[in-house]
Design a protein around this motif. Structure first.
Motif, PDB file in Angstrom:
ATOM      1  N   SER A   1      49.437 -77.343 -22.051  1.00  0.00           N
ATOM      2  CA  SER A   1      49.130 -77.802 -23.406  1.00  0.00           C
ATOM      3  C   SER A   1      50.152 -77.328 -24.424  1.00  0.00           C
ATOM      4  N   SER A   2      51.061 -76.464 -24.001  1.00  0.00           N
ATOM      5  CA  SER A   2      52.073 -75.937 -24.915  1.00  0.00           C
ATOM      6  C   SER A   2      53.358 -75.653 -24.148  1.00  0.00           C
ATOM      7  N   LEU A   3      54.480 -75.817 -24.828  1.00  0.00           N
ATOM      8  CA  LEU A   3      55.767 -75.486 -24.229  1.00  0.00           C
ATOM      9  C   LEU A   3      55.958 -73.971 -24.126  1.00  0.00           C
ATOM     10  N   GLU A   4      55.103 -73.218 -24.804  1.00  0.00           N
ATOM     11  CA  GLU A   4      55.224 -71.762 -24.754  1.00  0.00           C
ATOM     12  C   GLU A   4      55.157 -71.239 -23.324  1.00  0.00           C
ATOM     13  N   THR A   5      54.304 -71.812 -22.502  1.00  0.00           N
ATOM     14  CA  THR A   5      54.133 -71.288 -21.145  1.00  0.00           C
ATOM     15  C   THR A   5      55.403 -71.416 -20.307  1.00  0.00           C
ATOM     16  N   ALA A   6      56.298 -72.334 -20.690  1.00  0.00           N
ATOM     17  CA  ALA A   6      57.565 -72.470 -19.965  1.00  0.00           C
ATOM     18  C   ALA A   6      58.425 -71.224 -20.136  1.00  0.00           C
ATOM     19  N   PHE A   7      58.112 -70.429 -21.153  1.00  0.00           N
ATOM     20  CA  PHE A   7      58.810 -69.170 -21.392  1.00  0.00           C
ATOM     21  C   PHE A   7      57.906 -67.970 -21.124  1.00  0.00           C
ATOM     22  N   SER A   8      56.701 -68.016 -21.639  1.00  0.00           N
ATOM     23  CA  SER A   8      55.830 -66.839 -21.619  1.00  0.00           C
ATOM     24  C   SER A   8      55.371 -66.450 -20.225  1.00  0.00           C
TER      25      SER A   8
ATOM     26  N   TYR B   1      57.034 -66.060 -17.749  1.00  0.00           N
ATOM     27  CA  TYR B   1      58.035 -65.184 -17.141  1.00  0.00           C
ATOM     28  C   TYR B   1      58.207 -63.878 -17.907  1.00  0.00           C
ATOM     29  N   LEU B   2      57.388 -63.669 -18.920  1.00  0.00           N
ATOM     30  CA  LEU B   2      57.553 -62.518 -19.810  1.00  0.00           C
ATOM     31  C   LEU B   2      56.374 -61.568 -19.670  1.00  0.00           C
ATOM     32  N   LYS B   3      56.669 -60.280 -19.574  1.00  0.00           N
ATOM     33  CA  LYS B   3      55.631 -59.262 -19.519  1.00  0.00           C
ATOM     34  C   LYS B   3      55.455 -58.633 -20.905  1.00  0.00           C
ATOM     35  N   LYS B   4      54.262 -58.094 -21.134  1.00  0.00           N
ATOM     36  CA  LYS B   4      53.976 -57.518 -22.448  1.00  0.00           C
ATOM     37  C   LYS B   4      54.931 -56.385 -22.803  1.00  0.00           C
ATOM     38  N   ASN B   5      55.378 -55.654 -21.793  1.00  0.00           N
ATOM     39  CA  ASN B   5      56.246 -54.509 -22.073  1.00  0.00           C
ATOM     40  C   ASN B   5      57.737 -54.850 -22.007  1.00  0.00           C
ATOM     41  N   ASP B   6      58.091 -56.129 -21.834  1.00  0.00           N
ATOM     42  CA  ASP B   6      59.492 -56.521 -21.897  1.00  0.00           C
ATOM     43  C   ASP B   6      59.991 -56.329 -23.327  1.00  0.00           C
ATOM     44  N   LEU B   7      61.130 -55.715 -23.475  1.00  0.00           N
ATOM     45  CA  LEU B   7      61.653 -55.417 -24.807  1.00  0.00           C
ATOM     46  C   LEU B   7      62.196 -56.646 -25.507  1.00  0.00           C
ATOM     47  N   ASP B   8      62.633 -57.624 -24.722  1.00  0.00           N
ATOM     48  CA  ASP B   8      63.153 -58.851 -25.317  1.00  0.00           C
ATOM     49  C   ASP B   8      62.884 -60.020 -24.374  1.00  0.00           C
ATOM     50  N   THR B   9      63.372 -61.189 -24.741  1.00  0.00           N
ATOM     51  CA  THR B   9      63.043 -62.416 -24.011  1.00  0.00           C
ATOM     52  C   THR B   9      64.030 -62.744 -22.897  1.00  0.00           C
ATOM     53  N   GLU B  10      64.879 -61.809 -22.535  1.00  0.00           N
ATOM     54  CA  GLU B  10      65.879 -62.090 -21.502  1.00  0.00           C
ATOM     55  C   GLU B  10      65.261 -62.632 -20.210  1.00  0.00           C
ATOM     56  N   PRO B  11      64.204 -62.011 -19.651  1.00  0.00           N
ATOM     57  CA  PRO B  11      63.616 -62.553 -18.413  1.00  0.00           C
ATOM     58  C   PRO B  11      63.114 -63.982 -18.586  1.00  0.00           C
ATOM     59  N   ALA B  12      62.561 -64.280 -19.744  1.00  0.00           N
ATOM     60  CA  ALA B  12      62.043 -65.624 -20.006  1.00  0.00           C
ATOM     61  C   ALA B  12      63.165 -66.646 -20.088  1.00  0.00           C
ATOM     62  N   LEU B  13      64.263 -66.289 -20.734  1.00  0.00           N
ATOM     63  CA  LEU B  13      65.377 -67.222 -20.878  1.00  0.00           C
ATOM     64  C   LEU B  13      66.066 -67.494 -19.547  1.00  0.00           C
ATOM     65  N   VAL B  14      66.240 -66.461 -18.751  1.00  0.00           N
ATOM     66  CA  VAL B  14      66.855 -66.644 -17.431  1.00  0.00           C
ATOM     67  C   VAL B  14      65.977 -67.542 -16.564  1.00  0.00           C
TER      68      VAL B  14
ATOM     69  N   TRP C   1      53.105 -70.075 -31.517  1.00  0.00           N
ATOM     70  CA  TRP C   1      53.045 -69.417 -30.206  1.00  0.00           C
ATOM     71  C   TRP C   1      52.533 -68.003 -30.377  1.00  0.00           C
ATOM     72  N   LYS C   2      51.636 -67.592 -29.501  1.00  0.00           N
ATOM     73  CA  LYS C   2      50.941 -66.314 -29.680  1.00  0.00           C
ATOM     74  C   LYS C   2      51.182 -65.299 -28.556  1.00  0.00           C
ATOM     75  N   VAL C   3      51.757 -65.721 -27.441  1.00  0.00           N
ATOM     76  CA  VAL C   3      51.979 -64.795 -26.332  1.00  0.00           C
ATOM     77  C   VAL C   3      53.307 -64.054 -26.513  1.00  0.00           C
ATOM     78  N   VAL C   4      54.364 -64.804 -26.748  1.00  0.00           N
ATOM     79  CA  VAL C   4      55.651 -64.176 -27.053  1.00  0.00           C
ATOM     80  C   VAL C   4      55.521 -63.494 -28.421  1.00  0.00           C
ATOM     81  N   LYS C   5      55.964 -62.242 -28.503  1.00  0.00           N
ATOM     82  CA  LYS C   5      55.816 -61.468 -29.736  1.00  0.00           C
ATOM     83  C   LYS C   5      57.100 -61.483 -30.555  1.00  0.00           C
ATOM     84  N   SER C   6      56.942 -61.383 -31.859  1.00  0.00           N
ATOM     85  CA  SER C   6      58.110 -61.345 -32.751  1.00  0.00           C
ATOM     86  C   SER C   6      59.032 -60.186 -32.405  1.00  0.00           C
ATOM     87  N   SER C   7      58.452 -59.082 -31.957  1.00  0.00           N
ATOM     88  CA  SER C   7      59.251 -57.902 -31.622  1.00  0.00           C
ATOM     89  C   SER C   7      60.129 -58.124 -30.387  1.00  0.00           C
TER      90      SER C   7
END
Length: 262
Positions: free
Chosen positions: A118-125, A127-140, A195-201
């Motif tokens: 239902s959202s394009l967010e899941t195509a990134f999120s 692959y991302l863990k809550k404790n990941d410091l940035d979105t590198e794993p999601a982008l790769v 988008w609510k899963v990926v965090k601004s931080s």
């Protein structure tokens, strides 16, 4: 300038540029034409990918693209048939052409329709863990899924240049900009915050020659090349000014570099 003084100065510049006046002449005006979440996502994704060159030409190309979709991108992605693609045969923006567009549409239809997302967010999120410091794993991982040969065995190899990845050391400016649009709060009326899963931080600051020039002036960036490590270095230094929302300073750095020719 001390960190406190720099923060105060850049915060003022953020306030100056992060407001609705900014939208009109920026590619972000494209998704602001829509209200449905999926329409916003698709329009923003294309606006970010085509954000290459003069801003007026970017906006013009996006308008042509969306007009071909009857200004209903989500409905088009779900329901297009082969004959619906004929009007796009001559579409081009810089080196992005119809061949690239058709694979983008195939990926989006697979994500929304075949996968039932239902959202394009899941195509990134996903692959991302809550404790990941940035979105590198999601982008790769997004890059890898976008060109997954098990799903898209005949995808055009030329299209790989239009999706950046940290794995190839790219700064991923356009994808980072897209993520900023989707993730950051909409309280100032510019970004969307849908988008609510990926965090601004976790966001990484979009980096181009203008932002890099200003960042280096303020000693926020030392690395010479404008690559992924430079984008991460800049973001890490911006986190010293605001750990929860470092990418808000994209407005300040962009405004100083492009608008004020700092």
């Amino acid at each position: 300038m001390t960190n406190a003084g720099l923060k105060q100065f850049l915060d003022k510049k953020v306030a100056q540029y992060e407001k609705p006046d900014f939208i009109e002449d920026d590619p972000i005006c494209i998704p602001h034409r829509f209200s449905k979440k999926q329409d916003i996502e698709i329009a923003a994704f294309f606006a970010a990918i085509l954000a290459w060159g003069n801003r007026k030409s970017i906006i013009s190309s996006c308008n042509r693209l969306l007009a071909g979709m009857d200004n209903a991108p989500y409905d088009f992605v779900l329901n297009f048939e082969e004959q619906d693609l004929k009007p796009f045969m001559g579409f081009a923006h810089r080196t992005f052409n119809a061949t690239d567009l058709f694979h983008f549409l195939d990926f989006l239809r697979y994500h929304y329709k075949t996968m039932g997302s239902s959202s394009l967010e899941t195509a990134f999120s996903k692959y991302l863990k809550k404790n990941d410091l940035d979105t590198e794993p999601a982008l790769v991982s997004f890059y890898n899924s976008f060109f997954d040969e098990d799903i898209f065995p005949d995808y055009p190899r030329r299209t790989r240049k239009h999706i950046a990845t940290p794995f190839k050391k790219s700064a991923c400016k356009r994808l980072n900009m897209f993520l900023r649009w989707m993730v950051r709060s909409n309280t100032k009326g510019v970004d969307f915050g849908i988008w609510k899963v990926v965090k601004s931080s976790q966001l990484v600051c979009p980096l181009d020659v203008h932002v890099a020039r200003v960042a280096k002036h303020f000693n926020l960036l030392q690395r010479t090349g404008n690559d992924w490590l430079a984008a991460k270095e800049l973001t890490q230094n911006l986190k010293l000014l605001d750990a929860k929302d470092p990418v808000k300073y994209d407005f300040a750095l962009f405004g100083l570099g492009v608008v004020e020719r700092f």
